[in-house]
Design an enzyme around this catalytic site. Sequence first.
Site, PDB file in Angstrom:
ATOM      1  CG  ASP A  13      77.224  -9.430 -86.562  1.00  0.00           C
ATOM      2  OD1 ASP A  13      75.991  -9.589 -86.398  1.00  0.00           O
ATOM      3  OD2 ASP A  13      78.028 -10.368 -86.615  1.00  0.00           O
ATOM      4  NE  ARG A  93      89.312  -9.751 -89.838  1.00  0.00           N
ATOM      5  CZ  ARG A  93      88.175  -9.352 -90.394  1.00  0.00           C
ATOM      6  NH1 ARG A  93      88.005  -8.086 -90.728  1.00  0.00           N
ATOM      7  NH2 ARG A  93      87.209 -10.208 -90.630  1.00  0.00           N
ATOM      8  CG  ASP A 122      88.491 -11.834 -87.618  1.00  0.00           C
ATOM      9  OD1 ASP A 122      89.655 -12.125 -87.951  1.00  0.00           O
ATOM     10  OD2 ASP A 122      87.502 -12.122 -88.304  1.00  0.00           O
ATOM     11  CB  SER A 182      79.316 -15.352 -91.354  1.00  0.00           C
ATOM     12  OG  SER A 182      80.420 -14.541 -91.013  1.00  0.00           O
TER      13      SER A 182
HETATM   14  N1  ARG Z   1      88.676 -18.627 -89.456  1.00  0.00           N
HETATM   15  C1  ARG Z   1      89.250 -17.620 -90.267  1.00  0.00           C
HETATM   16  C2  ARG Z   1      90.327 -16.871 -89.547  1.00  0.00           C
HETATM   17  O1  ARG Z   1      90.369 -16.919 -88.366  1.00  0.00           O
HETATM   18  C3  ARG Z   1      88.244 -16.719 -90.951  1.00  0.00           C
HETATM   19  C4  ARG Z   1      87.350 -15.867 -90.117  1.00  0.00           C
HETATM   20  C5  ARG Z   1      86.550 -14.980 -91.037  1.00  0.00           C
HETATM   21  N2  ARG Z   1      85.338 -14.448 -90.531  1.00  0.00           N
HETATM   22  C6  ARG Z   1      84.123 -14.567 -91.142  1.00  0.00           C
HETATM   23  N3  ARG Z   1      83.116 -13.893 -90.636  1.00  0.00           N
HETATM   24  N4  ARG Z   1      83.901 -15.308 -92.162  1.00  0.00           N
HETATM   25  O2  ARG Z   1      91.161 -16.227 -90.137  1.00  0.00           O
END
Ligand code: ARG
Length: 404
Positions: A13, A93, A122, A182
Amino acid sequence: MKKIVLVYSGGLDTSVCIPLMREEYGFDHVITVTVDVGQPQADIAQAEERARKWGTEHYTLDVKAEFVTDYCFPAIRANGDYQGYPISTSIARPLIALKAVEKAQELGATAFGHGCTGKGNDQFRLEYIMRTLMPDAEIVAPMREGRLTSSGLREPWTRSEEIDYCVAHGVEIGQTKDKIWSIDENLWGRSIEGGHLEEPNYAPPEEIFQWTKSIDDCPNTPRLLKIGFENGVPVSLDGESLSPLELVTQAHAIAGEHGVGRVDVMEDRMLGLKVRENYECPAAVLLLTAHKALEALVSTQGELKFKSMVDREWGELAYKGLWYDPLKEDLEAFIGKIQERVTGTVTIRLIKGSAIVVGRESKFALYNEDLASFDSKTFDQADSLGMVKMHGMQSKMYWKLKHG
Ligand code: ARG
């Protein structure tokens, strides 16, 4: 010259974002920033290699030590959790975004790019930091905007379109078109999404796990581990003082070896989507278990009750990425005060997927052996009679009113 800082993982991505920024968004200078929060070294190397192929100005920033002290440790003090998930992706993040902002300021860039789609959390977390620290910056999220089709409409990118687009722009992305997971990794946890994994009733295949052994492969003999805490943060393992990063690294290996840290939850995402999520958070699960056990020994009943509410609020703010929120600061003032007594040692027994607390000790323990023991002489049991008689006075009156 239009300069943009792209938060770059090296994955598909974010890779597609590079030519898109040059061609669609008119940036002639793309700076890629890969922030090392403990993802596998192979991923970092891949990001560097791909950045070189794309010809970006690239930076890899190792912030692992800072991530542990300033993000994971505050999360331990707050028993950082959201619906059973140790918020591992969430807390990384803000730091990733902060490092992107610092790079942009250093290099005179006034725009940011990221590879988040419009469905996840994110995008909120990264952009909140960027928009707080650089309110005038332009933010470009090509994956959220979608692919411009020949009819002039926008559609979500598919994986194979992304791969073809990269090839058309001269960079072969060595990923097969059927790679389904992912994955987001940092030293506090690993999140695995994609394929059927979001479905609530789909049992995750063993192959998605990489950091935690399956029950079948775990050692048959338990491991006892002593975790020392000072002021609410871990400082030693089995009596050996360790730096924060070293401690988390070792806790990760020990817990993973015993299959501890798999987390499977139904998660209410920020946009309201209810999604099933799989995580492996060996260090987080182990250290949080120990921290809670120590708090239970040294805090009063009232403190524990109140702190569980504070922790829940803190966890929600951290999940949303609102790292600079005043409420978070206020809660941390309380948390900081109560952690002054969270000093001591917790013994954990690790065996086949579980981390069980088998001992705890602290100079601040509110436990008195003489008072608690069954054959105490100090505690005159006859003294409780009056209290027992009065117990539930108002509810007894209510019963009488109701039943006559
Ligand atoms: N749902 C989780 C969060 O919001 C993990 C998101 C992680 N992203 C991924 N591409 N696996 O913190």
